[in-house]
Write a protein that holds these residues in place. Structure first.
Motif, PDB file in Angstrom:
ATOM      1  N   GLY A 285      -0.061   2.621  -5.611  1.00 24.65           N
ATOM      2  CA  GLY A 285      -1.520   3.294  -6.110  1.00 24.65           C
ATOM      3  C   GLY A 285      -1.469   4.636  -5.124  1.00 24.65           C
ATOM      4  N   PRO A 286      -2.876   4.497  -5.151  1.00 24.29           N
ATOM      5  CA  PRO A 286      -3.532   3.923  -4.606  1.00 24.29           C
ATOM      6  C   PRO A 286      -4.586   3.479  -6.297  1.00 24.29           C
ATOM      7  CG  PRO A 286      -4.473   6.366  -4.774  1.00 24.29           C
ATOM      8  CD  PRO A 286      -2.793   6.431  -4.737  1.00 24.29           C
ATOM      9  N   PRO A 287      -4.958   2.326  -6.448  1.00 22.09           N
ATOM     10  CA  PRO A 287      -6.031   2.506  -8.114  1.00 22.09           C
ATOM     11  C   PRO A 287      -6.877   3.189  -8.755  1.00 22.09           C
ATOM     12  CG  PRO A 287      -6.385   0.912  -6.599  1.00 22.09           C
ATOM     13  CD  PRO A 287      -4.993   1.809  -5.753  1.00 22.09           C
TER      14      PRO A 287
ATOM     15  N   ARG B 216       0.975  -1.191   0.165  1.00 20.25           N
ATOM     16  CA  ARG B 216       0.266   0.053   0.433  1.00 20.25           C
ATOM     17  C   ARG B 216       0.712   1.282   0.492  1.00 20.25           C
ATOM     18  NH1 ARG B 216      -2.056  -0.013   4.673  1.00 20.25           N
ATOM     19  NH2 ARG B 216      -2.060  -2.026   5.253  1.00 20.25           N
TER      20      ARG B 216
ATOM     21  N   THR C 117     -10.331   1.640  -0.897  1.00 22.64           N
ATOM     22  CA  THR C 117     -10.184   1.931  -2.380  1.00 22.64           C
ATOM     23  C   THR C 117     -11.783   1.920  -2.750  1.00 22.64           C
ATOM     24  OG1 THR C 117      -9.801  -0.693  -3.024  1.00 22.64           O
ATOM     25  CG2 THR C 117      -7.703   1.147  -2.976  1.00 22.64           C
TER      26      THR C 117
ATOM     27  N   ARG D 190      -3.783  -3.422  -7.219  1.00 17.71           N
ATOM     28  CA  ARG D 190      -3.221  -1.525  -6.282  1.00 17.71           C
ATOM     29  C   ARG D 190      -2.295  -0.678  -7.435  1.00 17.71           C
ATOM     30  NH1 ARG D 190      -4.430   0.604  -1.127  1.00 17.71           N
ATOM     31  NH2 ARG D 190      -2.983   2.716  -1.983  1.00 17.71           N
ATOM     32  N   ARG D 191      -2.635  -0.835  -8.274  1.00 11.43           N
ATOM     33  CA  ARG D 191      -1.481  -0.306  -9.691  1.00 11.43           C
ATOM     34  C   ARG D 191      -2.125   0.318 -10.447  1.00 11.43           C
ATOM     35  NH1 ARG D 191       4.369  -3.124 -11.998  1.00 11.43           N
ATOM     36  NH2 ARG D 191       4.343  -1.045 -13.366  1.00 11.43           N
ATOM     37  N   GLY D 192      -3.432  -0.191 -10.292  1.00 17.41           N
ATOM     38  CA  GLY D 192      -4.543  -0.246 -11.440  1.00 17.41           C
ATOM     39  C   GLY D 192      -4.475  -0.573 -12.628  1.00 17.41           C
TER      40      GLY D 192
END
Length: 381
Positions: free
Chosen positions: A234-236, A230, A336, A310-312
């Motif tokens: 991210g945040p994604p 975390r 998220t 987490r990367r999105g």
């Protein structure tokens, strides 16, 4: 063979043995939790290998954690492991890549090359106590501090077996008759179980995001909350649709392939899923059939799913069958707004050769998951 980092004159105090990307991820989480080193702040761009240097303020080389990758032969796993190894180097750790399965003589070269480091190490961190490779290495080390980090749902079974004093057997094989190789390796496995049992001169820690209901006497259980993930990623960006997470239950002989395909099709239609994140061990032919018959986009992640999510971008809903991610994704995606939904395995989906414990174990994986939405089993069309 890749160069072996940190050889002569650099005896590592802590050796970590990993055989999968998730194990390496959880070694990084363990190191971060215990303040050995850890990433912080926003995601950083990749650094070319030739330009990498240990970050300022990192511990001296002889006190640094060394990660030993016992590389498998599967191309997908190797690719993810190489990406994870790069992340470990970016965090300031040394990585020693071993072609541990690269031919009949590879194990002898690997074990021989590691013997000195094993004898000097004070602490051994391992991702898979069921691994015969790791069990063999445990017979060499004199380390008095042993740490088991998560290798998925198998960690739950390992802790339970250790608490009951049982032999170490993977859950999907339990109930079957031991084969000739099992009998031949039994003394090494028994020795490993004794080494993993705490005593006056030996400390054992389990670092896990999985629910631990039977704690062996003397074992320290530390919660893994994916703080490094975390902090590092991210945040994604969240999309409106749903994504689905694949499983290797067909490949391990637990779930029938046709039933699994029908369940995926039903889930995708009911929840509007468009992408299917394949497990690294899923068969290529099976994935091709899934794409053709369900219309899902098959995604082969190059990192563990916790980092990918987490990367999105990632769907607002993530659909899964009982697996490790129903425990890890809610932690990695905390705050998220992403919802993780898990679909139970219908007993009718199990193969004739599935372990008698399969249904109970998979139900336990789902039932003990926190912060997930539980779905009823999908009936085949």
């Amino acid at each position: 063979m890749s160069p072996r980092a940190g050889q002569a004159g650099h005896a590592a105090r802590t050796l970590a043995f990993v055989e999968s990307p998730v194990q390496l991820l959880n070694v990084l989480e363990w190191a971060h939790r215990h303040g050995r080193r850890g990433g912080a702040g926003p995601e950083r761009p990749a650094v070319p290998a030739q330009a990498r240097r240990a970050p300022a303020g990192s511990p001296p080389a002889d006190a640094e954690l060394t990660v030993v990758v016992l590389s498998p032969t599967d191309p997908m796993t190797r690719g993810q492991l190489r990406r994870m190894a790069d992340l470990a180097r970016d965090e300031g750790y040394r990585v020693r890549w071993e072609e541990a399965r690269g031919g009949t003589t590879a194990p002898f070269h690997t074990i021989g090359g590691l013997a000195g480091s094993l004898r000097r190490a004070d602490r051994i961190v391992m991702g898979d106590p069921f691994s015969r490779y790791v069990q063999l290495l445990l017979t060499i080390t004199r380390a008095t501090d042993l740490v088991v980090v998560d290798d998925g749902t198998a960690t739950m079974e390992f802790v339970a077996q250790l608490a009951r004093g049982e032999r170490l057997v993977r859950w999907h094989r339990k109930g079957g008759r031991p084969g000739p190789r099992d009998l031949l390796f039994a003394p090494v496995s028994s020795s490993a179980r004794r080494r993993l049992t705490p005593s006056d001169g030996r400390r054992v820690e389990v670092f896990s995001s999985m629910p631990v209901t039977e704690t062996p006497e003397g074992v320290t259980v530390t919660a893994n909350d994916f703080a490094w993930t975390r902090a590092r990623f991210g945040p994604p960006r969240i999309t409106k649709g749903a994504d689905m997470v694949g499983t290797s239950l067909v490949e391990t002989g637990v779930v029938d392939g046709d039933r699994y395909l029908e369940a995926v099709r039903g889930l995708a239609k009911a929840h509007g899923a468009t992408r299917y994140f394949a497990h690294r061990r899923e068969n290529t032919d099976k994935l091709h059939r899934l794409a053709v018959e369900t219309g899902l986009e098959i995604v082969r992640p190059d990192l563990p799913l916790e980092l990918i999510a987490r990367r999105g971008p990632i769907g607002r809903t993530i659909l899964s069958f009982p697996s490790t991610v129903v425990h890890t994704l809610p932690l990695a995606l905390a705050g998220t707004g992403v919802r993780v939904a898990v679909c139970d395995i219908d007993p009718a989906w199990l193969t004739d050769t599935a372990s008698p414990r399969a249904q109970g174990f998979l139900s336990g994986v789902t039932g003990t998951a926190r912060d997930v939405h539980r779905l009823a089993a999908v009936s085949p069309a």
